[in-house]
Design an enzyme around this catalytic site. Sequence first.
Site, PDB file in Angstrom:
ATOM      1  N   GLY A  31       0.821  -1.344   0.156  1.00 48.29           N
ATOM      2  CA  GLY A  31       0.114  -0.159  -0.202  1.00 48.29           C
ATOM      3  C   GLY A  31       0.453   1.346  -0.280  1.00 48.29           C
ATOM      4  CG  HIS A  37       3.337   0.687  -5.105  1.00 53.47           C
ATOM      5  ND1 HIS A  37       3.607   1.692  -4.745  1.00 53.47           N
ATOM      6  CD2 HIS A  37       3.810  -1.234  -4.987  1.00 53.47           C
ATOM      7  CE1 HIS A  37       3.803   1.471  -3.528  1.00 53.47           C
ATOM      8  NE2 HIS A  37       4.170  -0.242  -3.144  1.00 53.47           N
ATOM      9  CD  GLN A  61       7.531  -7.718   4.092  1.00 54.01           C
ATOM     10  OE1 GLN A  61       6.702  -8.125   3.192  1.00 54.01           O
ATOM     11  NE2 GLN A  61       8.313  -6.465   3.699  1.00 54.01           N
ATOM     12  N   GLY A 147       8.808  -5.072  -8.924  1.00 53.18           N
ATOM     13  CA  GLY A 147       8.954  -4.211  -9.432  1.00 53.18           C
ATOM     14  C   GLY A 147      10.780  -4.841  -9.361  1.00 53.18           C
ATOM     15  CG  ASP A 150      11.362  -4.831  -3.362  1.00 55.60           C
ATOM     16  OD1 ASP A 150      12.015  -3.767  -2.471  1.00 55.60           O
ATOM     17  OD2 ASP A 150      11.069  -3.304  -3.939  1.00 55.60           O
ATOM     18  CB  SER A 185      10.861   3.736  -1.461  1.00 56.23           C
ATOM     19  OG  SER A 185      10.361   3.700  -0.848  1.00 56.23           O
ATOM     20  CB  SER A 186       5.588   3.592   0.302  1.00 59.57           C
ATOM     21  OG  SER A 186       5.604   2.725  -0.733  1.00 59.57           O
ATOM     22  NE  ARG A 187      10.814   1.089   5.003  1.00 53.26           N
ATOM     23  CZ  ARG A 187      10.459  -0.811   4.183  1.00 53.26           C
ATOM     24  NH1 ARG A 187      10.886  -1.152   3.327  1.00 53.26           N
ATOM     25  NH2 ARG A 187      10.551  -1.283   5.655  1.00 53.26           N
TER      26      ARG A 187
HETATM   27  P1  AMP Z   1       5.838  -2.483  -2.056  1.00 56.65           P
HETATM   28  O1  AMP Z   1       4.664  -1.839  -0.971  1.00 56.65           O
HETATM   29  O2  AMP Z   1       7.210  -1.688  -1.439  1.00 56.65           O
HETATM   30  O3  AMP Z   1       5.568  -4.004  -1.218  1.00 56.65           O
HETATM   31  O4  AMP Z   1       6.010  -3.001  -3.180  1.00 56.65           O
HETATM   32  C1  AMP Z   1       5.034  -3.677  -3.984  1.00 56.65           C
HETATM   33  C2  AMP Z   1       6.089  -4.050  -5.631  1.00 56.65           C
HETATM   34  O5  AMP Z   1       6.541  -2.745  -5.430  1.00 56.65           O
HETATM   35  C3  AMP Z   1       6.893  -4.770  -4.875  1.00 56.65           C
HETATM   36  O6  AMP Z   1       7.003  -5.168  -6.851  1.00 56.65           O
HETATM   37  C4  AMP Z   1       7.776  -3.898  -5.187  1.00 56.65           C
HETATM   38  O7  AMP Z   1       9.214  -4.096  -6.282  1.00 56.65           O
HETATM   39  C5  AMP Z   1       7.360  -2.742  -6.385  1.00 56.65           C
HETATM   40  N1  AMP Z   1       7.964  -1.401  -6.194  1.00 56.65           N
HETATM   41  C6  AMP Z   1       8.193  -0.343  -4.892  1.00 56.65           C
HETATM   42  N2  AMP Z   1       8.780   0.221  -6.079  1.00 56.65           N
HETATM   43  C7  AMP Z   1       8.945   0.293  -7.114  1.00 56.65           C
HETATM   44  C8  AMP Z   1       9.401   0.752  -8.036  1.00 56.65           C
HETATM   45  N3  AMP Z   1      10.007   2.691  -8.082  1.00 56.65           N
HETATM   46  N4  AMP Z   1       9.620   0.603  -9.415  1.00 56.65           N
HETATM   47  C9  AMP Z   1       9.378  -0.091 -10.077  1.00 56.65           C
HETATM   48  N5  AMP Z   1       8.170  -1.066  -8.904  1.00 56.65           N
HETATM   49  C10 AMP Z   1       8.555  -0.847  -7.261  1.00 56.65           C
END
Ligand code: AMP
Length: 280
Positions: A31, A37, A61, A147, A150, A185-187
């Site tokens: 999220g 995303h 995790q 993505g 990661d 990144s969400s962070r």
């Molecule tokens: P997360 O919500 O951070 O667990 O990410 C969910 C999915 O989105 C994962 O497969 C991530 O690798 C992908 N993702 C996150 N940030 C990016 C980005 N900047 N570009 C492409 N994919 C991303």
Amino acid sequence: MRVIKSPEHLSEALSRFRKRGKQVGFVPTMGYLHEGHLFLVRRARKENDIVVVSIFVNPTQFGPHEDFKRYPRDLKRDRKLLRRDHVDYLFLPSRSSIYPKYFNDVVDPGPLARYLCGPKRPGHFRGVATVVKRLFRIVHPDRAYFGEKDYQQSRMIEALVQRFRMPIKVRTCPIVREKDGLAMSSRNRYLSRRERISARSLYQSLLQAKKLIRAGERDVSVIKKMARSVLLPYLSKIDYIELVDPDQLTPLRKVQSRVLIAIACYVGSTRLIDNILVKV
Ligand code: AMP
């Protein structure tokens, strides 16, 4: 877009489509969505009849001192974005439906978890492997989208799908970046204004390393030293700068025909990762 919380209801709804020969694409997320995303969501939309997105901030995790509790959440906004991109099902499981009382299917992440972030975040990839396998068993997607941001996670999931002989195609999508190169990144929302500027140095250092390789440098220690010198003025701590084999993730001493340069570091108290794949 239908919002479903119960794994059983989602499985039931999707099995009806599957029986009619429809293809299901799945994008698991935690999220607080951004264009990274949404890139995955749009790709899933193009390649499948039904698109399922999950939002679940997976507690297993996160390490004990990591940011599980304060991980950013904005469900209202996420729903709006997903509806706009024509997602069919938003899966919002509760913690207890993913990890019921007698849950015992903890998944060994395998050898790829030994490198890069693995030793720095003990238990992280076990948590990822466990939740992804659980989600796959609920959704049974034809294709699942991850993505390159990661990179290690994607590689581990590809290996996991092979190991458990799951009939799922893992699609890994390129990193979506901000205008100045910072990987979305969400962070990133934790960063102060000054830290946000410092955070540019991650991509800058990857680009400099790539340039050095393109100029003919093959000695990994020289490349790492240069990358570190780009980062050091801006960062509070470098977890690692590594040049690894893109398939096995094993560290390299000499650059070979394909090399993954990966960085994990702290800008203030925020841990960021980034990587670039270089072919020579
Ligand atoms: P997360 O919500 O951070 O667990 O990410 C969910 C999915 O989105 C994962 O497969 C991530 O690798 C992908 N993702 C996150 N940030 C990016 C980005 N900047 N570009 C492409 N994919 C991303």
